[in-house]
Design an enzyme around this catalytic site. Structure first.
Site, mmCIF file in Angstrom:
data_model
loop_
_atom_site.group_PDB
_atom_site.id
_atom_site.type_symbol
_atom_site.label_atom_id
_atom_site.label_comp_id
_atom_site.label_asym_id
_atom_site.label_seq_id
_atom_site.Cartn_x
_atom_site.Cartn_y
_atom_site.Cartn_z
ATOM 1 N N LYS A 112 0.716 -1.221 -0.161
ATOM 2 C CA LYS A 112 -0.063 -0.128 0.183
ATOM 3 C C LYS A 112 0.759 1.147 0.046
ATOM 4 C CE LYS A 112 -4.325 -1.788 2.138
ATOM 5 N NZ LYS A 112 -5.213 -2.047 3.157
ATOM 6 N N LYS A 194 -3.759 -11.165 -6.275
ATOM 7 C CA LYS A 194 -4.907 -11.529 -5.647
ATOM 8 C C LYS A 194 -6.248 -10.557 -6.261
ATOM 9 C CE LYS A 194 -4.970 -9.018 -1.418
ATOM 10 N NZ LYS A 194 -4.943 -8.532 -0.207
ATOM 11 N N LYS A 197 -10.300 -5.336 -3.792
ATOM 12 C CA LYS A 197 -11.174 -4.325 -3.960
ATOM 13 C C LYS A 197 -10.679 -3.069 -4.746
ATOM 14 C CE LYS A 197 -11.929 -4.802 0.827
ATOM 15 N NZ LYS A 197 -12.931 -5.482 2.052
HETATM 16 P P1 TYM Z 1 -10.044 -7.154 4.148
HETATM 17 O O1 TYM Z 1 -11.481 -6.248 4.592
HETATM 18 O O2 TYM Z 1 -9.024 -6.891 3.446
HETATM 19 O O3 TYM Z 1 -10.423 -8.740 3.803
HETATM 20 C C1 TYM Z 1 -11.710 -9.432 4.504
HETATM 21 C C2 TYM Z 1 -11.240 -10.979 4.323
HETATM 22 O O4 TYM Z 1 -11.364 -11.240 2.963
HETATM 23 C C3 TYM Z 1 -10.099 -12.039 2.852
HETATM 24 N N1 TYM Z 1 -9.608 -11.844 1.416
HETATM 25 C C4 TYM Z 1 -9.309 -12.848 0.488
HETATM 26 N N2 TYM Z 1 -9.637 -14.263 0.762
HETATM 27 C C5 TYM Z 1 -9.332 -14.839 -0.454
HETATM 28 N N3 TYM Z 1 -9.075 -14.480 -1.561
HETATM 29 C C6 TYM Z 1 -8.633 -13.033 -1.585
HETATM 30 N N4 TYM Z 1 -8.415 -12.499 -2.884
HETATM 31 C C7 TYM Z 1 -9.111 -12.328 -0.464
HETATM 32 N N5 TYM Z 1 -9.150 -10.820 -0.351
HETATM 33 C C8 TYM Z 1 -9.503 -10.719 1.010
HETATM 34 C C9 TYM Z 1 -8.972 -11.529 3.874
HETATM 35 O O5 TYM Z 1 -8.115 -12.274 4.166
HETATM 36 C C10 TYM Z 1 -9.902 -11.242 5.115
HETATM 37 O O6 TYM Z 1 -10.061 -12.450 5.859
HETATM 38 N N6 TYM Z 1 -7.114 -6.597 8.330
HETATM 39 C C11 TYM Z 1 -8.170 -7.330 7.771
HETATM 40 C C12 TYM Z 1 -9.447 -7.045 8.638
HETATM 41 C C13 TYM Z 1 -9.620 -7.149 9.989
HETATM 42 C C14 TYM Z 1 -9.514 -8.354 10.600
HETATM 43 C C15 TYM Z 1 -9.512 -7.947 12.248
HETATM 44 C C16 TYM Z 1 -9.472 -9.716 10.291
HETATM 45 C C17 TYM Z 1 -9.082 -6.141 11.108
HETATM 46 N N7 TYM Z 1 -9.296 -6.676 12.166
HETATM 47 C C18 TYM Z 1 -9.433 -9.107 13.076
HETATM 48 C C19 TYM Z 1 -9.673 -10.829 11.216
HETATM 49 C C20 TYM Z 1 -9.748 -10.200 12.770
HETATM 50 C C21 TYM Z 1 -8.470 -6.795 6.280
HETATM 51 O O7 TYM Z 1 -8.208 -5.830 5.874
HETATM 52 O O8 TYM Z 1 -9.493 -7.569 5.568
#
Ligand code: TYM
Length: 330
Positions: A112, A194, A197
């Site tokens: 990022k 990957k 969004k």
């Molecule tokens: P975020 O919002 O980017 O993504 C949410 C969830 O989706 C999964 N993910 C994917 N899985 C498979 N293939 C992909 N291309 C893909 N893109 C996203 C992510 O692994 C995630 O599980 N930091 C985290 C959010 C967060 C969180 C937490 C998660 C904040 N606090 C505490 C677990 C526990 C995030 O930005 O996810």
């Protein structure tokens, strides 16, 4: 100690099938076996600029999405991260034991930061500490996420151990829950990056809200590999393997079953079937998102109940943490 599962997604405009397959779909299954807390992590979303009105709308839509995919509010608690201020309080305390060198190694931050150049906020850098706070605050035992969050999870485990060694046994060291197939859904336009969004092209992802025509169009433009065979081989056939993974999750069929089904068929036929399976999987979710959005009273009630539960649990834990660290008066 009873098992507790916690996870969260950032409330952005788009939720894609990577989020669904990597995270949400797992959550729905897990809630039948564990106590679960699912958080809409709006404080994480503001680490990059957000329109305030849109952010609130997105938070509510994300909560509606959790419900629409099958999170059952009778089994699981759904809440909005910023409504529980103990997350930021614990994050600050954990920042005092986190090391700059550890945060500098985080690949998501590096990616990022590369994109944003000079314009990198401190919050983007300390983001993994807030994520650790989200998890540790509730004595979470397991965290279902996609593979891209693995490094953040490992860091959370490091912080939990370090805190325990410094201040006495306080936090549970959580386990990641990552799927064997589908932990990393790749971009439809490029199977080497990957699905994301923030991708530069909408052809990269299928959003949960994409309509049938758009899904068919995006699938027809999806990149394929060169030899014409429909077999699962991530190393040599990343594009087709990615589509096979998506189809596997959309239909519940095993990979060998799918390979047999499409043996001798053309990529075009396969892509059409993937599109149909996605439409079939997503249309009930889309209908339910709309229903929940049309009944904001019900959504508010669920979020109120989630907040009450989370506030109570978080405050109990923070009382222990404050005491261990020596903050305030006894
Ligand atoms: P975020 O919002 O980017 O993504 C949410 C969830 O989706 C999964 N993910 C994917 N899985 C498979 N293939 C992909 N291309 C893909 N893109 C996203 C992510 O692994 C995630 O599980 N930091 C985290 C959010 C967060 C969180 C937490 C998660 C904040 N606090 C505490 C677990 C526990 C995030 O930005 O996810």
């Amino acid at each position: 100690m009873q098992d507790l599962v916690l996870s969260g997604i950032q409330p952005t405009n788009i939720v894609h099938i990577g989020n669904y397959i990597g995270a949400l779909k797992q959550w729905v299954e897990i809630q039948h076996r564990h106590r679960c807390l699912f958080c809409v992590v709006d404080l994480h979303a503001i680490t990059v600029p957000q329109d305030p009105k849109m952010l609130r709308e997105n938070s509510l839509r994300m909560a509606a999405t959790y419900l629409a995919v099958g999170i059952d509010p009778k089994r699981s608690h759904i809440f909005i991260q910023s409504e529980v201020p103990q997350h930021t309080e614990l994050s600050w305390i954990l920042e005092t034991i986190a090391k700059i060198s550890e945060l500098e190694r985080m690949t998501q931050y590096k990616d990022k930061a590369k994109k944003r150049g000079e314009n990198v906020g401190v919050g983007l850098f300390t983001y993994p500490v807030l994520m650790a706070a989200d998890i540790l605050l509730y004595d979470t035992t397991a965290v279902p996420v996609g593979e891209d969050q693995m490094q953040h999870l490992e860091f959370t485990r490091v912080l939990a151990r370090r805190f325990n060694e410094t201040f006495g046994e306080t936090f549970i060291v959580p386990q990641p829950l990552i799927q064997k197939v589908g932990a990393r859904i790749m971009g439809l336009d490029d199977p080497h990056i990957k699905m994301s969004k923030s991708a530069s092209s909408v052809l990269n992802y299928i959003a949960l809200t994409d309509d049938a025509d758009l899904i068919i169009k995006k699938l027809s433009k999806a990149v394929t590999d060169s030899d014409g065979k429909i077999v699962y081989d991530v190393k040599n056939k990343p594009a087709i393997s990615n589509l096979l993974t998506i189809y596997h999750h959309a239909t519940g069929k095993t990979l060998p079953e799918i390979e047999a089904e499409f043996s001798g068929k053309r990529y075009g036929d396969f892509k059409k079937s993937v599109a149909e399976a996605l439409i079939f999987m997503l249309s009930p979710i889309q209908e339910k998102i709309t229903l929940y959005q049309q009944d904001p009273g019900q959504l508010q009630k669920i979020l109120d109940a989630g907040r009450t539960f989370a506030l109570d649990a978080a405050e109990k834990k923070m009382n222990i943490v404050r005491e261990r660290v020596g903050l305030g008066r006894s």
